[in-house]
Write an enzyme that holds these catalytic residues in place. Structure first.
Site, mmCIF file in Angstrom:
data_model
loop_
_atom_site.group_PDB
_atom_site.id
_atom_site.type_symbol
_atom_site.label_atom_id
_atom_site.label_comp_id
_atom_site.label_asym_id
_atom_site.label_seq_id
_atom_site.Cartn_x
_atom_site.Cartn_y
_atom_site.Cartn_z
ATOM 1 N N ARG A 157 0.870 -1.360 -0.068
ATOM 2 C CA ARG A 157 0.056 0.097 -0.142
ATOM 3 C C ARG A 157 0.787 1.401 0.179
ATOM 4 O O ARG A 157 0.322 2.276 -0.400
ATOM 5 C CB ARG A 157 -1.083 -0.091 1.084
ATOM 6 C CG ARG A 157 -0.367 -0.111 2.399
ATOM 7 C CD ARG A 157 -1.355 -0.069 3.854
ATOM 8 N NE ARG A 157 -2.095 1.205 3.749
ATOM 9 C CZ ARG A 157 -1.774 2.345 4.380
ATOM 10 N NH1 ARG A 157 -0.439 2.329 4.864
ATOM 11 N NH2 ARG A 157 -2.337 3.334 4.553
ATOM 12 N N ASP A 172 -2.442 8.392 7.443
ATOM 13 C CA ASP A 172 -3.244 7.456 8.161
ATOM 14 C C ASP A 172 -2.948 7.451 9.829
ATOM 15 O O ASP A 172 -2.416 8.367 10.169
ATOM 16 C CB ASP A 172 -3.275 5.895 7.842
ATOM 17 C CG ASP A 172 -1.803 5.204 7.868
ATOM 18 O OD1 ASP A 172 -1.020 6.130 8.666
ATOM 19 O OD2 ASP A 172 -1.601 4.438 7.327
#
Ligand code: 9D3
Length: 237
Positions: A157, A172
């Site tokens: 990712r 995040d």
């Protein structure tokens, strides 16, 4: 454009099908940013029964993965590409995986993951390979396959172009923020409807005041980290 190559050596290659075909991994493969190859260590067994494990010297329960099949597998698979692989063994004895280590590994051109199974791997082949040894946490699993998939997901990712919007990888809950040392948990999220079972969405999120929203979220992040994960606020080194 760069591509990260990941080779996985395992006795249970079928565990990886499905995981590698779905979501982030599939998108990474389609975008050409990550190429994953899973290999069955048993293919390198040089004995007639395809034996890859044996009873432990000194006695005790379980079986130990033999040196020869794993060594030959590493040598063959590494020779399939000119890039030098960062060798990694997933083992309960390894360094705990965290986001800084994920970020470091995400910058590598090539990874070779070795998933241990049974009681473990003959120590002599581990010493000869001199891999980075990684654990995903202090709980007991049956092998290194799921930890390998966890690592693949985490590094994939971070490859450019894999996520929908580029920001979400860095911003995040474990993204670095200033003002507070260490890393912060995420703030709570809400979507429609505005009222559900008499529960309303915090007023500030409906205000349209972007500065007020950002301030509220940041204070929520700090408060939730303080109450749930105070260890994240105390740099241990
Ligand atoms: C109950 C077996 N244990 C004997 C005291 C040792 C043991 C051997 C093999 C415990 C687990 C395993 C298999 N696990 C892994 O290979 C593994 C793992 C894990 O169990 N937890 C967290 N990270 C990892 S990475 C590889």
């Amino acid at each position: 454009m760069h591509t990260m190559r990941i080779d996985v050596l395992t006795l249970f290659p079928e565990m990886f099908t499905g995981v590698l075909d779905s979501s982030i991994q599939a998108r990474a493969a389609e975008s050409g940013r990550v190429a994953c190859h899973v290999h069955d260590i048993r293919d390198w067994a040089d004995n007639k029964h395809d034996k890859v494990d044996d009873r432990p010297f000194g006695g005790g329960p379980g079986m130990v993965m033999m040196c020869q099949p794993l060594w030959d597998a590493v040598k063959d698979v590494e020779a399939r590409d000119t890039a030098t692989a960062r060798r990694i063994v997933l083992t309960p004895q390894g360094r705990r995986l965290d986001q800084p280590l994920v970020e470091e590994l995400a910058g590598e051109e090539r990874l070779l993951l070795i998933a241990g199974h049974y009681e473990g791997i003959d120590e002599r082949v581990v010493e000869e390979l001199a891999p980075l040894e990684i654990s995903i946490g202090d709980f007991v699993l049956t092998g290194g396959e799921l930890p390998s998939m966890v690592l693949i997901d985490a590094v994939t990712r971070l490859q450019e172009g894999v996520l929908g919007h580029e920001d979400s990888a860095r911003e995040d809950s474990f993204g670095l923020r200033d003002e507070v040392p260490g890393r912060l948990l995420d703030s709570p999220h809400y979507t429609r409807p505005r009222t559900w079972r008499d529960r309303t969405v915090p007023e500030v999120l409906l205000s349209g005041d972007h500065k007020a929203v950002a301030d509220w979220r940041f204070s929520q992040m700090k408060e939730r980290t303080r109450t749930r994960r105070p260890d994240l606020l105390t740099p241990s080194e």
